[in-house]
Write a protein that holds these residues in place. Sequence first.
Motif, PDB file in Angstrom:
ATOM      1  N   GLU A   1       0.836  -1.204   0.000  1.00 41.76           N
ATOM      2  CA  GLU A   1       0.000   0.000   0.000  1.00 41.76           C
ATOM      3  C   GLU A   1       0.871   1.254   0.000  1.00 41.76           C
ATOM      4  O   GLU A   1       0.603   2.210  -0.741  1.00 41.76           O
ATOM      5  N   MET A   2       1.899   1.245   0.843  1.00 41.85           N
ATOM      6  CA  MET A   2       2.796   2.400   0.906  1.00 41.85           C
ATOM      7  C   MET A   2       3.498   2.612  -0.433  1.00 41.85           C
ATOM      8  O   MET A   2       3.678   3.753  -0.875  1.00 41.85           O
ATOM      9  N   ARG A   3       3.868   1.535  -1.078  1.00 40.40           N
ATOM     10  CA  ARG A   3       4.509   1.618  -2.398  1.00 40.40           C
ATOM     11  C   ARG A   3       3.576   2.279  -3.403  1.00 40.40           C
ATOM     12  O   ARG A   3       3.988   3.157  -4.176  1.00 40.40           O
ATOM     13  N   GLN A   4       2.308   1.848  -3.393  1.00 39.92           N
ATOM     14  CA  GLN A   4       1.334   2.423  -4.319  1.00 39.92           C
ATOM     15  C   GLN A   4       1.134   3.921  -4.057  1.00 39.92           C
ATOM     16  O   GLN A   4       1.012   4.711  -4.996  1.00 39.92           O
ATOM     17  N   VAL A   5       1.100   4.300  -2.781  1.00 38.47           N
ATOM     18  CA  VAL A   5       0.954   5.717  -2.435  1.00 38.47           C
ATOM     19  C   VAL A   5       2.162   6.507  -2.931  1.00 38.47           C
ATOM     20  O   VAL A   5       2.011   7.605  -3.490  1.00 38.47           O
ATOM     21  N   MET A   6       3.353   5.950  -2.744  1.00 41.65           N
ATOM     22  CA  MET A   6       4.564   6.634  -3.204  1.00 41.65           C
ATOM     23  C   MET A   6       4.569   6.784  -4.719  1.00 41.65           C
ATOM     24  O   MET A   6       4.915   7.845  -5.245  1.00 41.65           O
ATOM     25  N   ILE A   7       4.167   5.735  -5.426  1.00 41.31           N
ATOM     26  CA  ILE A   7       4.113   5.802  -6.892  1.00 41.31           C
ATOM     27  C   ILE A   7       3.105   6.859  -7.325  1.00 41.31           C
ATOM     28  O   ILE A   7       3.387   7.695  -8.191  1.00 41.31           O
ATOM     29  N   ALA A   8       1.914   6.845  -6.703  1.00 47.41           N
ATOM     30  CA  ALA A   8       0.882   7.818  -7.053  1.00 47.41           C
ATOM     31  C   ALA A   8       1.357   9.238  -6.759  1.00 47.41           C
ATOM     32  O   ALA A   8       1.134  10.161  -7.547  1.00 47.41           O
ATOM     33  N   SER A   9       2.027   9.426  -5.630  1.00 49.82           N
ATOM     34  CA  SER A   9       2.527  10.758  -5.266  1.00 49.82           C
ATOM     35  C   SER A   9       3.598  11.222  -6.247  1.00 49.82           C
ATOM     36  O   SER A   9       3.637  12.402  -6.624  1.00 49.82           O
ATOM     37  N   ALA A  10       4.444  10.322  -6.686  1.00 44.93           N
ATOM     38  CA  ALA A  10       5.495  10.683  -7.643  1.00 44.93           C
ATOM     39  C   ALA A  10       4.885  11.028  -8.998  1.00 44.93           C
ATOM     40  O   ALA A  10       5.298  11.993  -9.641  1.00 44.93           O
ATOM     41  N   VAL A  11       3.895  10.258  -9.415  1.00 40.34           N
ATOM     42  CA  VAL A  11       3.276  10.474 -10.740  1.00 40.34           C
ATOM     43  C   VAL A  11       2.502  11.781 -10.763  1.00 40.34           C
ATOM     44  O   VAL A  11       2.512  12.519 -11.750  1.00 40.34           O
ATOM     45  N   THR A  12       1.830  12.101  -9.655  1.00 43.35           N
ATOM     46  CA  THR A  12       1.020  13.330  -9.620  1.00 43.35           C
ATOM     47  C   THR A  12       1.830  14.566  -9.262  1.00 43.35           C
ATOM     48  O   THR A  12       1.296  15.665  -9.197  1.00 43.35           O
ATOM     49  N   GLY A  13       3.122  14.371  -8.985  1.00 38.80           N
ATOM     50  CA  GLY A  13       3.977  15.520  -8.691  1.00 38.80           C
ATOM     51  C   GLY A  13       3.938  15.981  -7.245  1.00 38.80           C
ATOM     52  O   GLY A  13       4.445  17.047  -6.921  1.00 38.80           O
ATOM     53  N   LYS A  14       3.323  15.224  -6.371  1.00 40.75           N
ATOM     54  CA  LYS A  14       3.260  15.614  -4.967  1.00 40.75           C
ATOM     55  C   LYS A  14       4.618  15.487  -4.282  1.00 40.75           C
ATOM     56  O   LYS A  14       4.871  16.167  -3.294  1.00 40.75           O
ATOM     57  N   ILE A  15       5.469  14.633  -4.825  1.00 35.51           N
ATOM     58  CA  ILE A  15       6.834  14.524  -4.300  1.00 35.51           C
ATOM     59  C   ILE A  15       7.787  14.603  -5.484  1.00 35.51           C
ATOM     60  O   ILE A  15       7.467  14.214  -6.597  1.00 35.51           O
ATOM     61  N   LYS A  16       8.960  15.138  -5.231  1.00 34.08           N
ATOM     62  CA  LYS A  16       9.961  15.235  -6.276  1.00 34.08           C
ATOM     63  C   LYS A  16      10.773  13.947  -6.288  1.00 34.08           C
ATOM     64  O   LYS A  16      11.133  13.403  -5.258  1.00 34.08           O
ATOM     65  N   VAL A  17      11.038  13.477  -7.490  1.00 32.74           N
ATOM     66  CA  VAL A  17      11.773  12.231  -7.646  1.00 32.74           C
ATOM     67  C   VAL A  17      13.205  12.509  -7.998  1.00 32.74           C
ATOM     68  O   VAL A  17      13.559  13.403  -8.652  1.00 32.74           O
TER      69      VAL A  17
END
Length: 68
Positions: free
Chosen positions: A52-68
């Motif tokens: 679940e945490m992985r999916q949240v991180m992926i979603a956050s990265a894709v939507t730009g909520k976190i910088k990769v």
Amino acid sequence: MDNLNTAILSKISLPIPPLDEQKQIVIGIEKIKEDFSELISRQLKEIDLLNEMRQVMIASAVTGKIKV
């Protein structure tokens, strides 16, 4: 080598613990089985949480909520 048959098997002495000791062995094995089942359950829950945490991180990265 001769085939293994009942005549040969009847000559073999197998030590068998007394019934009370057999019951204690079974109780010990059942306790270990319960402990392992609990550990497996915990590990499966942790794996689900990490997924679940992985999916949240992926979603956050894709939507730009976190910088990769």
